[in-house]
Enzyme design. Structure first.
Site, PDB file in Angstrom:
ATOM      1  CB  SER A 162      -1.047   0.164   0.524  1.00 39.65           C
ATOM      2  OG  SER A 162      -2.089  -0.648   0.517  1.00 39.65           O
ATOM      3  CE  LYS A 165      -4.816   1.576  -0.135  1.00 36.74           C
ATOM      4  NZ  LYS A 165      -4.453   0.477   0.079  1.00 36.74           N
ATOM      5  CB  SER A 220      -4.348   1.153   4.521  1.00 39.22           C
ATOM      6  OG  SER A 220      -3.354   0.961   3.339  1.00 39.22           O
TER       7      SER A 220
END
Length: 474
Positions: A162, A165, A220
């Site tokens: 993640s 992101k 997340s």
């Protein structure tokens, strides 16, 4: 649980997380205490079945109830250091992979050389050794000047989890005002991988863009990512835009397959590229707000009378929010963490002491201790703050193609392979020169003057004071 409450679990705060029973084999979520049902089954570095069985026997002999042992053994959790106790490593377990002999040299040739790169000078503090820094790849750099203080396998292409992101946010965040509202449709949440970390978005309910970004950064939440992607024209369009943005940032180690960082064949990035994404995103005040927010209230379901409830969410970045075995890091202000089967634990952080602002990225520590990625990041930050003025840089974080005129990234007007070679040579040649943009190659007249002005403006990316534990606007 009532409105505005926060649920505590295993020393951290969680809410809106998909249960372990629905997780897909082979994939961890980004929430540290949420596990898939059989993570060891498809992980190439996980113990085999005989090792798991042996651990189960040891657990039974140490007094675990037989039913508990059976459940843990079937889930693969006895193979983890948390419950394995004195279990010995299986001799058949695959050896850790080695970095490629040749990697990208963007930012300097030393950054493309395998192993630890540091230009130690007399009087500089010693870099922690390999027993302390076990990550396969890491980098510590000055967030403003872009000077790389030290690195290990900075351009090794690895699964990012993640931390990807950050690129998603840098690409999509500027497109929607934070007070814009969106009513979630079932199609918005389609295509999420099983076992994804979630903030708890419900279809047929409306959320502001501000809410959704809090879900992305704090929890997340892949549900928040997919909702924003739907608003942005869909997952495929968003992935294409992210790849274009990575190219613009000279992040050439990155190949985007999913917008949320969920494990996918071919999806890779590097410690170097993740630092570029963080450095670019931090120029945006909204990005800085979200990544530095430690806790917030998130909209829940409608209660009696149609009034929306809310629940507390806390940032899963443990250097920002802390954990039962870890205090927040002094001066930390973001940015993003991640964890999947393929990626292990990944983390990019930014912290400030005095006027110094440092970026650190850690990817996949070999030591599988609780919060290990954060511990190694903290060690690198400690060293970086102490060593920043006492070591020579080993490279630099380059600027975007559209602005880094000195690197030649945008000046190569040739076609085909010649253009790529020209751009690469310019980026490589920039090496360890100080400053994020070095105005070279502009020689005469007004063009030369323009180059001097560009260098004065762009050689640093100034950041305002970074504030840890920011609370969002209501």
């Amino acid at each position: 649980m009532g409105s505005g409450s926060i649920r505590r679990s295993a020393g951290a705060l969680f809410r809106g997380v998909l249960s372990a029973s629905r997780a897909k084999a082979g994939t961890f979520t980004d929430v540290p205490t949420t596990f898939s049902a059989s993570t060891a089954s498809t992980d190439p570095t996980a113990p085999n079945a005989s090792a798991t069985t042996g651990n189960a026997g040891r657990a039974a002999r140490h007094g675990f109830p037989l039913r508990t042992v059976a459940a843990l053994a079937s889930s693969g959790l006895l193979a983890t250091p948390l419950l394995a106790g004195t279990a010995q490593a299986d001799p058949k377990e695959p050896k850790a992979p080695k970095p490629p002999a040749k990697m990208s040299q963007i930012g300097g040739d030393r950054l493309g050389t395998p192993g630890v790169q540091v230009a130690q000078t007399p009087g500089a503090p010693k870099l922690p050794g390999p027993d302390t820094l076990t990550a396969r790849s890491w980098i510590v750099s000055d967030a403003e000047s872009g000077k790389v203080l030290a690195a290990k396998n900075a351009h090794w292409q690895l699964a990012p989890a993640s931390t990807l992101k950050m690129l998603f946010a840098d690409t999509v965040l500027p497109k929607f005002p934070k007070d814009q509202k969106h009513t979630v449709k079932s199609a918005d949440l389609a295509g999420m991988g099983a076992g994804s970390s979630l903030v708890g978005i419900k279809e047929n309910l409306s959320y502001t863009v501000h809410d959704l970004w809090l879900g992305v950064f704090l929890r997340s939440g892949n549900d928040a990512v997919h909702t924003l992607s739907a608003m942005n024209g869909g997952t495929a369009a968003t992935v294409t835009q992210m790849q274009q943005r990575a190219k613009e940032l000279n992040a050439r180690d990155t190949h985007v397959v999913t917008p949320d960082g969920y494990d996918a064949p071919g999806q890779v990035s590097s410690a170097y590229d993740l630092s570029l994404f963080a450095r670019s995103g931090l120029q945006n005040p909204d990005f800085r707000e979200y990544c530095s927010t430690a806790s917030a209230q998130f909209p829940g379901d409608k209660g009696k009378g149609g009034k929306r409830a809310s629940f507390g969410i806390q940032n899963t970045n443990r250097l920002l929010s802390g954990d039962y075995d870890m205090k927040p890091y002094p001066g930390i202000a973001g940015v993003k963490n991640g964890s999947t089967t393929n990626a292990g634990s990944t983390f990019t952080g930014v912290a400030q002491r005095g006027d110094r602002k440092l970026l650190v990225t850690v990817m996949n520590p070999e030591k599988k201790e609780h919060n290990e990625a954060y511990r190694e990041a903290a060690k690198l930050l400690d060293w970086g703050f102490a060593a920043a003025d006492k070591v020579e840089p080993v490279g630099r974080l380059v600027g975007p193609r559209s602005e880094d005129d000195g690197s030649g990234a945008e000046n190569a007007k040739d076609k085909g392979k010649d253009a790529d070679r020209s751009t690469q040579a310019a980026l490589d040649g920039a090496g360890a020169k100080s400053g994020a943009w070095t105005a070279l190659g502009l020689t005469t007249g007004a063009l030369a003057l323009l180059g001097v002005v560009a260098f004065a403006v762009h050689r640093r990316w100034p950041l305002p004071e970074l504030v840890r534990g920011r609370r969002p606007r209501k």
